[in-house]
Design an enzyme around this catalytic site. Structure first.
Site, short mmCIF file in Angstrom:
data_model
loop_
_atom_site.label_atom_id
_atom_site.label_comp_id
_atom_site.label_asym_id
_atom_site.label_seq_id
_atom_site.Cartn_x
_atom_site.Cartn_y
_atom_site.Cartn_z
N ASP A 1 0.83 -1.19 0.00
CA ASP A 1 0.00 0.00 0.00
C ASP A 1 0.87 1.25 0.00
OD1 ASP A 1 -1.92 1.88 0.31
OD2 ASP A 1 -2.80 1.05 2.12
N ARG B 1 5.45 1.76 9.72
CA ARG B 1 5.36 2.98 8.92
C ARG B 1 6.39 3.97 9.45
NH1 ARG B 1 -1.30 3.48 8.49
NH2 ARG B 1 -1.60 1.50 7.39
N GLN C 1 -3.90 -3.68 12.88
CA GLN C 1 -5.32 -3.49 12.59
C GLN C 1 -5.92 -4.77 12.03
OE1 GLN C 1 -5.02 -0.15 9.83
NE2 GLN C 1 -5.32 -1.47 8.07
N ASP D 1 -14.14 7.48 6.51
CA ASP D 1 -13.57 7.12 7.81
C ASP D 1 -14.63 7.18 8.90
OD1 ASP D 1 -11.10 7.02 6.57
OD2 ASP D 1 -10.43 8.96 7.32
N GLU E 1 -9.94 8.70 14.73
CA GLU E 1 -10.28 7.80 13.62
C GLU E 1 -10.09 6.35 14.07
OE1 GLU E 1 -8.29 6.21 9.54
OE2 GLU E 1 -8.12 8.38 9.88
N SER F 1 -10.93 3.12 8.48
CA SER F 1 -10.97 3.68 7.14
C SER F 1 -11.40 2.57 6.19
CB SER F 1 -9.60 4.22 6.74
OG SER F 1 -9.62 4.74 5.42
#
Length: 365
Positions: free
Chosen positions: A76, A130, A145, A266, A279, A282
């Site tokens: 991604d 990340r 997640q 979201d 959040e 998503s």
């Protein structure tokens, strides 16, 4: 005992960071659960939520990769600027691979591999790194997640169907909060029963002088829980509400008679512990061949059409789908009323952040 070298390194890092401006600590913060109880609560929350989610959306759990081949288009790109962690494998002729940033495209390929039918799908525990993430109370280098993906029909590619899936996921979140409150009476439910839907164009009209994040805060504080629709396409002001990669969510298709764009969005909830819009998820209806072509052109990256994933999609080898990610640590942080995501997951944090957190009764794992 600290070595002289470690003391010098710690001092140097502290000198680099006079103040960690991204940190939010509520006054007189006190965790509602101690560390052992927190660890047990995390386990219970994850088990309960994923069991309910898989039942409601008809999902089968599958194993997920931590690394994928570079140059295939499977990893991604997120907003298109984050660089994945990569390395070469000595035993495979120095083949370059990457640690995943999410599994948005990998899941769709897996649906095809397993030949799932319409209305059925998969979910998995996604663990990612990340390195470009800006660290604060809710952002970590380590991302965990539930990534899920489900096969849909051509007739499902509309706003009504998207909302029905979103409502199902939100009802599972509400149910889990009630379960947590049942286990720990000191934690009271705060989520509204109903989720409010709003398009990014509507948000801009409501709060024209505010930034996108400020708009999210205002609308989420007003309603308690919101699904913000249409993230990725330019608004009438010429800029998108937020960035989205062009090759998973469909953010360019017209979704209603007003001409609003986007079949994605979201789930945001108001989080009083930090006084922020948080959040939790998503998701979106994924691109079909036409919207993929359009979005690659909009973003100026048509060269991606020659990558493995994109060729499969453009050649009709992948099913139409809807999917998304639901933050595991974020969800647990919200349910347990923690002030920092580092109270839920183990990661690496700046020394100054650790120092400030410890001083204010926030203990990072």
């Amino acid at each position: 005992m600290k070595t002289i070298q470690s003391t010098i390194e710690e001092k140097q890092e502290l000198e680099k960071i006079d103040k960690f401006s991204g940190l939010l600590i509520p006054q007189k913060y006190k965790p509602l659960l101690d560390l052992p109880k927190t660890e047990l609560a995390i386990l219970k929350i994850k088990d309960f939520f994923q069991t309910n989610l898989s039942f409601e959306l008809n999902l089968t759990r599958v194993s997920a990769p931590l690394i994928v081949k570079s140059g295939t288009g499977i990893n991604d790109q997120l907003n298109g600027i984050e660089k994945p962690v990569s390395f070469k494998i000595k035993a495979m002729n120095e083949m370059k691979v990457e640690i995943v940033q999410s599994l948005a495209k990998w899941k769709r390929m897996r649906l095809a591999d397993y030949q799932f039918k319409e209305g059925h799908g998969i979910y998995t525990d996604m663990n990612a790194i990340r390195p470009d993430e800006e660290l604060d109370n809710i952002h970590s280098l380590y991302v965990d997640q539930w990534d899920w993906e489900r096969v849909i029909s051509v007739g499902d590619r509309n706003l009504k169907f998207l909302k029905s899936i979103v409502e199902t996921i939100y009802s599972t979140i509400v149910r889990t909060e009630k379960y947590v409150s049942f286990l720990y009476s000191q934690i009271k439910p705060i989520l509204p029963e109903q989720l409010h839907f709003v398009h990014t164009e509507e948000l801009e009209k409501l709060y024209p002088k505010l930034t996108p994040k400020e708009r999210e805060y205002q609308i989420t504080k007003k309603y308690g829980a919101v699904f913000v629709i249409g993230i990725g396409a330019d608004l009438k002001n010429g800029s998108p509400h937020d960035g989205r990669s062009p090759d998973y969510d469909d953010w360019s298709s017209i979704n209603n008679e007003k001409g609003y764009k986007g079949l994605n969005g979201d789930i945001l909830v108001y989080y009083p512990v930090l006084d922020i819009a948080l959040e939790l998820s998503s998701m979106g209806i994924r691109v079909d061949p036409n919207s993929l072509k359009a979005q690659l052109e909009i973003r100026g990256c048509t060269e991606r059409k020659d990558l493995l994933f994109h060729k499969k999609l453009l050649n009709g080898k992948l099913p139409l789908s809807i999917g998304g990610g639901i933050g595991q640590s974020r969800l647990c942080m919200f349910f347990l009323r923690k002030a920092h995501i580092g109270e839920i997951q183990t990661s690496i944090w700046p020394l100054e952040m650790r120092r400030q957190c410890k001083k204010l009764n926030v203990f990072l794992l």
